[in-house]
Scaffold this active site. Structure first.
Site, PDB file in Angstrom:
ATOM      1  N   ASP A 298      -7.284   2.614 -10.682  1.00 37.80           N
ATOM      2  CA  ASP A 298      -8.556   1.894 -10.587  1.00 37.80           C
ATOM      3  C   ASP A 298      -9.653   2.911 -10.261  1.00 37.80           C
ATOM      4  O   ASP A 298      -9.569   3.622  -9.266  1.00 37.80           O
ATOM      5  CB  ASP A 298      -8.464   0.851  -9.472  1.00 37.80           C
ATOM      6  CG  ASP A 298      -9.648  -0.110  -9.473  1.00 37.80           C
ATOM      7  OD1 ASP A 298     -10.764   0.313  -9.857  1.00 37.80           O
ATOM      8  OD2 ASP A 298      -9.473  -1.275  -9.080  1.00 37.80           O
TER       9      ASP A 298
ATOM     10  N   ASP B 289       0.841  -1.197   0.000  1.00 30.92           N
ATOM     11  CA  ASP B 289       0.000   0.000   0.000  1.00 30.92           C
ATOM     12  C   ASP B 289       0.878   1.249   0.000  1.00 30.92           C
ATOM     13  O   ASP B 289       1.727   1.425   0.879  1.00 30.92           O
ATOM     14  CB  ASP B 289      -0.875  -0.045   1.254  1.00 30.92           C
ATOM     15  CG  ASP B 289      -1.936   1.038   1.277  1.00 30.92           C
ATOM     16  OD1 ASP B 289      -1.713   2.122   0.693  1.00 30.92           O
ATOM     17  OD2 ASP B 289      -2.990   0.796   1.888  1.00 30.92           O
TER      18      ASP B 289
END
Length: 199
Positions: A108, A86
């Site tokens: 995304d 992350d």
């Protein structure tokens, strides 16, 4: 993944602060960051174009990491480091004002309303980016998804730490295309491009 990733991977211990310039020998002149590098073609091309710069790529998905490692191996690229996790974890341990430029390209879109909070461009992450970017450091954004574009650009408009300096349907002059970008154009989804400077 077994042989190459350990040579280029950034690993973080608990409470560790990261010196990004210390990841490279000789030390990098400038530090650029790409969050969500997809197949790695853009990051690899930038690294080849700027061999004296250091590049950090964040990508949690194995296929993308493998794609970037393939570029690194075939083209003998030494100025890239990979954080396979992350990006928020990395941003939180980077020094303030250490990054010259950050790319977030064709992220995304998380199209469902209940997933909107998963989009990277939001108030909390913009504070993270504002902290690690140098004064006048650049944030490059691009997408072919109109809903994500509206969302991202509204978030940027509401953030006093950034000023828009480029807004167009054509890429900026120094642009290097991505595979996903070319796929979107071929499918009739024209991208939009923005550049913001850290105020």
């Amino acid at each position: 993944m077994r042989e190459l990733l350990p040579k280029f991977e950034i690993t973080l211990a608990v409470n560790e602060k990261l010196d990004p310039f210390g990841l490279f020998t000789p030390p990098a002149e400038k530090m650029w960051l790409e969050i969500g590098f997809g197949g790695g073609e853009h990051l690899a091309a930038q690294a080849l174009r700027h061999p004296s710069f250091g590049f950090i790529g964040c990508e949690p998905f194995v296929n993308g990491i493998a794609g970037l490692l393939d570029h690194i191996d075939r083209e003998s690229i030494g100025n890239i480091r990979i954080f396979p996790d992350d990006a928020r974890r990395l941003c939180d341990v980077l020094p303030s004002a250490s990054i010259e430029r950050c790319y977030i390209l064709f992220a995304d879109p998380w199209p469902k309303a209940k997933h909107a909070e998963r989009r990277f461009i939001g108030s909390e992450n913009l504070l993270r980016l504002a902290r690690i970017l140098k004064p006048q450091g650049q944030l490059y954004l691009a997408t072919d998804d109109t809903r994500l574009a509206d969302w991202m650009f509204l978030q940027m408009q509401n953030c006093a730490d950034f000023e828009e300096t480029y807004n167009a349907s054509d890429p900026p002059a120094d642009w290097l295309p991505t595979r996903y970008e070319q796929k979107a154009i071929k499918a009739g989804r024209p991208p939009v491009y923005r550049i913001y400077h850290r105020v």
